[in-house]
Design an enzyme around this catalytic site. Structure first.
Site, PDB file in Angstrom:
ATOM      1  N   LYS A   1      40.927  37.007  42.033  1.00 30.20           N
ATOM      2  CA  LYS A   1      41.747  38.258  41.060  1.00 30.20           C
ATOM      3  C   LYS A   1      41.299  39.502  41.972  1.00 30.20           C
ATOM      4  O   LYS A   1      40.131  40.007  42.414  1.00 30.20           O
ATOM      5  CB  LYS A   1      40.486  38.323  39.903  1.00 30.20           C
ATOM      6  CG  LYS A   1      41.273  39.251  38.803  1.00 30.20           C
ATOM      7  CD  LYS A   1      40.449  39.663  37.788  1.00 30.20           C
ATOM      8  CE  LYS A   1      39.717  40.837  38.243  1.00 30.20           C
ATOM      9  NZ  LYS A   1      40.336  42.011  38.407  1.00 30.20           N
TER      10      LYS A   1
ATOM     11  N   GLY B   1      32.780  44.953  45.106  1.00 28.95           N
ATOM     12  CA  GLY B   1      32.938  45.908  44.146  1.00 28.95           C
ATOM     13  C   GLY B   1      31.680  46.899  43.832  1.00 28.95           C
ATOM     14  O   GLY B   1      30.917  47.012  44.964  1.00 28.95           O
TER      15      GLY B   1
ATOM     16  N   THR C   1      27.942  48.153  42.490  1.00 29.81           N
ATOM     17  CA  THR C   1      26.670  47.629  42.375  1.00 29.81           C
ATOM     18  C   THR C   1      26.330  47.451  40.665  1.00 29.81           C
ATOM     19  O   THR C   1      25.703  46.308  40.451  1.00 29.81           O
ATOM     20  CB  THR C   1      25.533  48.501  42.885  1.00 29.81           C
ATOM     21  OG1 THR C   1      26.059  48.823  44.207  1.00 29.81           O
ATOM     22  CG2 THR C   1      24.299  48.273  42.562  1.00 29.81           C
TER      23      THR C   1
ATOM     24  N   GLY D   1      27.947  44.104  40.070  1.00 29.13           N
ATOM     25  CA  GLY D   1      27.157  43.217  40.803  1.00 29.13           C
ATOM     26  C   GLY D   1      25.981  42.661  40.174  1.00 29.13           C
ATOM     27  O   GLY D   1      25.727  41.541  40.004  1.00 29.13           O
TER      28      GLY D   1
ATOM     29  N   CYS E   1      33.125  51.212  51.303  1.00 34.69           N
ATOM     30  CA  CYS E   1      31.641  50.856  50.825  1.00 34.69           C
ATOM     31  C   CYS E   1      30.665  51.238  51.676  1.00 34.69           C
ATOM     32  O   CYS E   1      29.542  51.675  51.520  1.00 34.69           O
ATOM     33  CB  CYS E   1      31.496  49.547  50.505  1.00 34.69           C
ATOM     34  SG  CYS E   1      32.325  48.223  51.573  1.00 34.69           S
TER      35      CYS E   1
ATOM     36  N   GLU F   1      26.687  56.803  45.193  1.00 35.88           N
ATOM     37  CA  GLU F   1      27.837  56.594  46.048  1.00 35.88           C
ATOM     38  C   GLU F   1      29.068  57.323  45.104  1.00 35.88           C
ATOM     39  O   GLU F   1      29.248  57.162  44.057  1.00 35.88           O
ATOM     40  CB  GLU F   1      27.994  55.021  45.904  1.00 35.88           C
ATOM     41  CG  GLU F   1      29.433  54.898  46.621  1.00 35.88           C
ATOM     42  CD  GLU F   1      29.610  53.196  46.556  1.00 35.88           C
ATOM     43  OE1 GLU F   1      29.737  52.694  45.666  1.00 35.88           O
ATOM     44  OE2 GLU F   1      29.985  52.693  47.562  1.00 35.88           O
TER      45      GLU F   1
HETATM   46  P1  NAI Z   1      34.552  47.286  39.798  1.00 36.28           P
HETATM   47  O1  NAI Z   1      33.129  47.235  40.321  1.00 36.28           O
HETATM   48  O2  NAI Z   1      34.529  47.740  38.149  1.00 36.28           O
HETATM   49  O3  NAI Z   1      35.523  46.766  40.145  1.00 36.28           O
HETATM   50  C1  NAI Z   1      35.706  45.556  41.267  1.00 36.28           C
HETATM   51  C2  NAI Z   1      36.436  44.340  40.647  1.00 36.28           C
HETATM   52  O4  NAI Z   1      35.518  43.691  39.768  1.00 36.28           O
HETATM   53  C3  NAI Z   1      37.716  44.766  39.858  1.00 36.28           C
HETATM   54  O5  NAI Z   1      38.427  43.636  40.446  1.00 36.28           O
HETATM   55  C4  NAI Z   1      37.217  44.723  38.503  1.00 36.28           C
HETATM   56  O6  NAI Z   1      38.298  44.143  37.869  1.00 36.28           O
HETATM   57  C5  NAI Z   1      36.265  43.645  38.544  1.00 36.28           C
HETATM   58  N1  NAI Z   1      35.314  43.630  37.639  1.00 36.28           N
HETATM   59  C6  NAI Z   1      35.016  44.545  36.652  1.00 36.28           C
HETATM   60  N2  NAI Z   1      33.956  44.332  35.865  1.00 36.28           N
HETATM   61  C7  NAI Z   1      33.672  42.959  35.905  1.00 36.28           C
HETATM   62  C8  NAI Z   1      32.886  41.990  35.426  1.00 36.28           C
HETATM   63  N3  NAI Z   1      32.118  42.378  34.164  1.00 36.28           N
HETATM   64  N4  NAI Z   1      32.899  40.625  35.879  1.00 36.28           N
HETATM   65  C9  NAI Z   1      33.650  40.478  36.786  1.00 36.28           C
HETATM   66  N5  NAI Z   1      34.459  41.224  37.381  1.00 36.28           N
HETATM   67  C10 NAI Z   1      34.467  42.413  36.929  1.00 36.28           C
HETATM   68  O7  NAI Z   1      34.649  49.210  40.460  1.00 36.28           O
HETATM   69  P2  NAI Z   1      35.435  50.318  39.819  1.00 36.28           P
HETATM   70  O8  NAI Z   1      35.097  50.248  38.337  1.00 36.28           O
HETATM   71  O9  NAI Z   1      36.937  49.834  40.027  1.00 36.28           O
HETATM   72  O10 NAI Z   1      34.885  51.468  40.413  1.00 36.28           O
HETATM   73  C11 NAI Z   1      33.935  51.950  39.786  1.00 36.28           C
HETATM   74  C12 NAI Z   1      32.920  52.328  41.185  1.00 36.28           C
HETATM   75  O11 NAI Z   1      32.556  51.305  41.731  1.00 36.28           O
HETATM   76  C13 NAI Z   1      33.440  53.446  42.403  1.00 36.28           C
HETATM   77  O12 NAI Z   1      33.623  54.831  41.974  1.00 36.28           O
HETATM   78  C14 NAI Z   1      32.721  52.933  43.478  1.00 36.28           C
HETATM   79  O13 NAI Z   1      31.525  53.808  43.536  1.00 36.28           O
HETATM   80  C15 NAI Z   1      32.303  51.629  43.100  1.00 36.28           C
HETATM   81  N6  NAI Z   1      33.032  50.703  43.918  1.00 36.28           N
HETATM   82  C16 NAI Z   1      32.438  50.224  45.070  1.00 36.28           C
HETATM   83  C17 NAI Z   1      33.396  49.445  45.802  1.00 36.28           C
HETATM   84  C18 NAI Z   1      32.363  48.892  47.219  1.00 36.28           C
HETATM   85  O14 NAI Z   1      33.566  48.171  47.879  1.00 36.28           O
HETATM   86  N7  NAI Z   1      31.553  49.102  47.339  1.00 36.28           N
HETATM   87  C19 NAI Z   1      34.757  48.983  45.507  1.00 36.28           C
HETATM   88  C20 NAI Z   1      34.878  49.416  44.307  1.00 36.28           C
HETATM   89  C21 NAI Z   1      34.433  50.428  43.540  1.00 36.28           C
END
Ligand code: NAI
Ligand code: MG
Length: 481
Positions: free
Chosen positions: A186, A238, A240, A243, A294, A391
Site C-alpha cells: 500500500k 513511516g 513513529t 509504527g 527519515c 522530527e
Molecule cells: P504516516 O506514518 O501516517 O504514513 C505512512 C504510511 O502509513 C502511509 O501509507 C499511511 O497511509 C499509512 N498509515 C497511516 N496510519 C496507519 C495505520 N494506523 N496503520 C497502518 N498504516 C497506516 O505518516 P504521515 O501522516 O503521512 O506523516 C506524518 C509525519 O510522520 C511526518 O510529518 C513525518 O514527521 C513523519 N513521517 C516519517 C517518515 C519517515 O520515513 N521517517 C515517512 C512519513 C512520515
C-alpha cells in the site's frame, strides 16, 4: 560582479509530453485492475501547483481481504518456483523500470514535488538497482545463509510513506520476491502514482497473478492490512506514531515485523574537516528532498572554534539554493509534499521562534500556488528546544556548537531516535571512535545521504528495528533454521 546585480536562471523544464497518467486508477489485485468495493476514488494532487493529476481507488477491508487472499493463493507456486526463474522475473521488472525511467522520474516529481534532478538521478536509478541487486540473490540464498535452511515467510504486507514512493516500493518488494514471499503493498495516499505505474510494469512483464498486489488508500487501508489475520510479515516505513500503533496491533500474533520510523539525526563537523565539502554535506543532509528524509541530518553540531566560519559559509550557500518548480532542472528545493505537511513544518517554525531561537531564511521568490518552504536555519538553540527534539520532516536545520568529543557524543545521542549520523573530520581514528559511540543505525563519514542496495539501512530506539538493503534485507523476509 556588481554586488547589486541579480543573477537569474533561465527555466529548464523537463518535458511531460512522454508521460501517461490515467484519469482513474483501480486496485491491482490478482493480476487484474479491479474497482474498489467502497466505490470511492480520491484525488492525487501535484503539490507544486495544486493541480489534480488523477483519481485513485480507496481500498476498504473487503478489498484488503481480496488482495491478501490473492497473495495467499499465489504463495505455494511462487515459493516453489525454481529460484533462477524467480530471479528472471525480478530482473525483468528492473529492466522495464530502467526503460521507463524518464517517465517514472517525471511522474514521481509531479505527484510528490521532489526536484526532477533528484527523481531522475537518485530515486529511479536506485529503485531499479534494488531490483537488479535482489534478482542476483534469488538463486544464491544458500550462499547468503550458509548451512541454513532458508524458507520464505508467506504473505508480506508492506506499507510505505510519501517521501521516496517508488524507491520504498522497490526496497520492500524486491527482497520479498527474491526470497519467495508474495506481497500486498500500500503506497501513501499523497503519492500513489508511481506504485501504480509499477503495477503496470509488473503486469507487462507477466509476473504470475497474485504474487504482487498493489492497493491504494489511507491509514484505514493500512490498518486493515496490518490487522488481516492471514499476513505473515509486516514491513512499514513511516511515522513513529503509526509504527507504535502497528507494534501494539501485532502483539500476541505470529506476524513478523520490520519498522523503519522517524529520526533526528546529528551531522557533526570537527575543526579539521574540509569546510567547503562539509557545507555541501550539511546542505545535502537537510535540504535533499525538502528535508522529507527519515535520516535527514536535521541537527547540526559544529566545533565551536569554526562555528562562525561554517555558519557564514552556510548562509551564503543558502542564498544560492533555488526553490521552485520541481520540474525545473535548476531547482534545488521543490514543493513540500502536501498541504498538511506544510502546515506541520510551519507550526514547528513558529514554535522555534516562540521558544526564542534565532531564525535565518534567505530571501527567495516562492511560487504563488503550491506548497513551498524556504530553507531555514535555527541558531541559538538548546537541547531542550522542541525543534531540536522533534522530527520536523522539512527543510529546517537546528545548529548547535560543541567543544569536546565527549560533549558532542552526549548531545548527539540525547534523542529518542537513532537512525543516522554524519561525521566530518580528517582523522580516521576519530571516525572509528564515533561510529562505535553514536547510537545510530547508519553513520556516514565525510559524506551524507549515500544509499546503495548492498548496504543495510535501519534504526535504533524510536527509529524502529530491522534492516533493509544488503544481506540483512534478505534475512528480514526469511525463516532460517
Ligand atoms: P504516516 O506514518 O501516517 O504514513 C505512512 C504510511 O502509513 C502511509 O501509507 C499511511 O497511509 C499509512 N498509515 C497511516 N496510519 C496507519 C495505520 N494506523 N496503520 C497502518 N498504516 C497506516 O505518516 P504521515 O501522516 O503521512 O506523516 C506524518 C509525519 O510522520 C511526518 O510529518 C513525518 O514527521 C513523519 N513521517 C516519517 C517518515 C519517515 O520515513 N521517517 C515517512 C512519513 C512520515
Ligand atoms: Mg500527490
Amino acid at each position: 560582479m556588481n554586488k547589486k546585480e541579480k543573477w537569474s536562471l533561465s527555466p529548464s523544464l523537463e518535458s511531460t509530453q512522454h508521460v501517461s497518467i490515467q484519469k482513474q486508477y483501480s486496485l491491482y489485485i490478482n493480476g487484474k485492475w479491479v474497482k474498489p468495493n467502497s466505490g470511492i476514488y480520491f484525488p492525487s494532487i501535484n503539490p507544486a501547483d495544486e493541480s489534480h493529476l488523477s483519481s485513485v481507488a480507496h481500498a476498504n477491508e473487503k478489498d484488503v481481504d481480496l488482495a491478501v487472499k490473492a497473495a495467499r493463493a499465489a504463495f505455494p507456486s511462487w515459493s516453489k518456483l525454481a529460484p533462477s526463474e524467480r530471479a528472471k522475473y525480478i530482473y525483468r521488472i528492473a529492466r522495464v523500470m530502467q526503460e521507463k525511467s524518464r517517465e517514472l522520474a517525471v511522474v514521481e516529481t509531479l505527484d510528490g514535488g521532489k526536484p526532477i534532478r533528484e527523481s531522475r538521478d537518485i530515486d529511479i536509478p536506485l529503485a531499479c538497482n534494488h531490483f537488479f541487486y535482489y534478482a542476483g540473490w534469488a538463486d544464491k540464498l544458500c550462499y547468503a545463509f550458509p548451512n541454513r535452511k532458508v524458507e520464505p515467510l508467506g504473505v508480506a504486507a508492506q506499507i510505505i510513506p510519501w517521501n521516496f514512493p517508488l524507491l520504498m516500493a522497490a526496497w520492500k518488494i524486491a527482497p520479498a520476491l527474491a526470497t519467495g514471499n508474495t506481497v500486498v503493498l500500500k503506497p501513501a495516499e499523497s503519492t500513489s502514482l508511481t506504485a501504480l505505474k509499477l503495477a503496470e510494469i509488473i503486469d507487462e512483464i507477466g509476473l504470475p497473478k497474485g504474487v504482487v498486489n498493489i492497493i491504494t488508500g489511507f491509514g484505514d487501508t493500512g490498518a486493515a492490512l496490518v490487522n488481516h489475520p492471514d499476513v505473515n510479515k509486516i514491513a512499514f516505513t513511516g511515522s513513529t506514531q503509526v509504527g507504535k500503533i502497528i507494534q501494539k496491533a501485532i502483539v500476541g500474533t505470529s506476524k513478523k515485523a520490520t519498522l523503519e520510523l522517524g529520526g533526528k539525526s546529528a551531522n557533526i563537523i570537527f575543526d579539521d574537516a574540509p569546510i567547503d565539502q562539509a557545507v555541501e554535506g550539511i546542505v545535502n543532509g537537510i535540504f535533499f528532498n525538502q528535508g522529507h528524509v527519515c535520516c535527514a541530518g536535521s541537527r547540526l553540531f559544529v566545533q565551536e572554534n569554526i562555528a562562525d566560519k561554517v555558519i557564514r559559509k552556510l548562509k551564503l550557500r543558502l542564498k544560492s539554493l533555488y526553490v521552485g518548480n520541481p520540474l525545473d532542472k535548476n531547482t534545488d528545493i521543490g514543493a513540500i509534499n502536501s498541504k498538511e505537511q506544510l502546515e506541520i513544518i510551519k507550526s514547528f517554525i513558529s514554535v522555534g521562534k516562540k521558544e526564542g531561537a534565532e531564525i535565518y531564511q534567505p530571501t527567495c521568490e516562492i511560487p504563488k500556488k503550491g506548497y513551498y518552504c524556504p530553507p531555514t536555519l535555527f541558531l541559538n538553540v538548546a537541547q531542550s528546544h522542541t525543534i531540536v527534539q522533534e522530527e520536523i520532516f522539512g527543510p529546517v536545520l537546528t545548529i548547535q556548537t560543541f567543544r569536546t568529543i565527549d560533549e558532542v557524543i552526549q548531545k548527539a545521542n540525547n534523542t529518542p531516535y537513532g537512525l543516522a549520523a554524519g561525521v566530518w573530520t580528517d582523522k580516521g581514528s576519530r571516525i572509528f571512535n564515533l561510529t562505535t559511540k553514536l547510537k545510530a543505525g547508519v553513520v556516514w563519514a565525510n559524506t551524507y545521504n549515500k544509499f546503495d542496495p548492498t548496504s543495510p539501512f535501519g534504526g535504533y530506539k524510536e527509529s524502529g528495528f530491522g534492516r533493509e538493503g544488503g544481506l540483512h534485507g534478505l534475512a528480514a523476509y526469511t525463516k532460517l533454521s
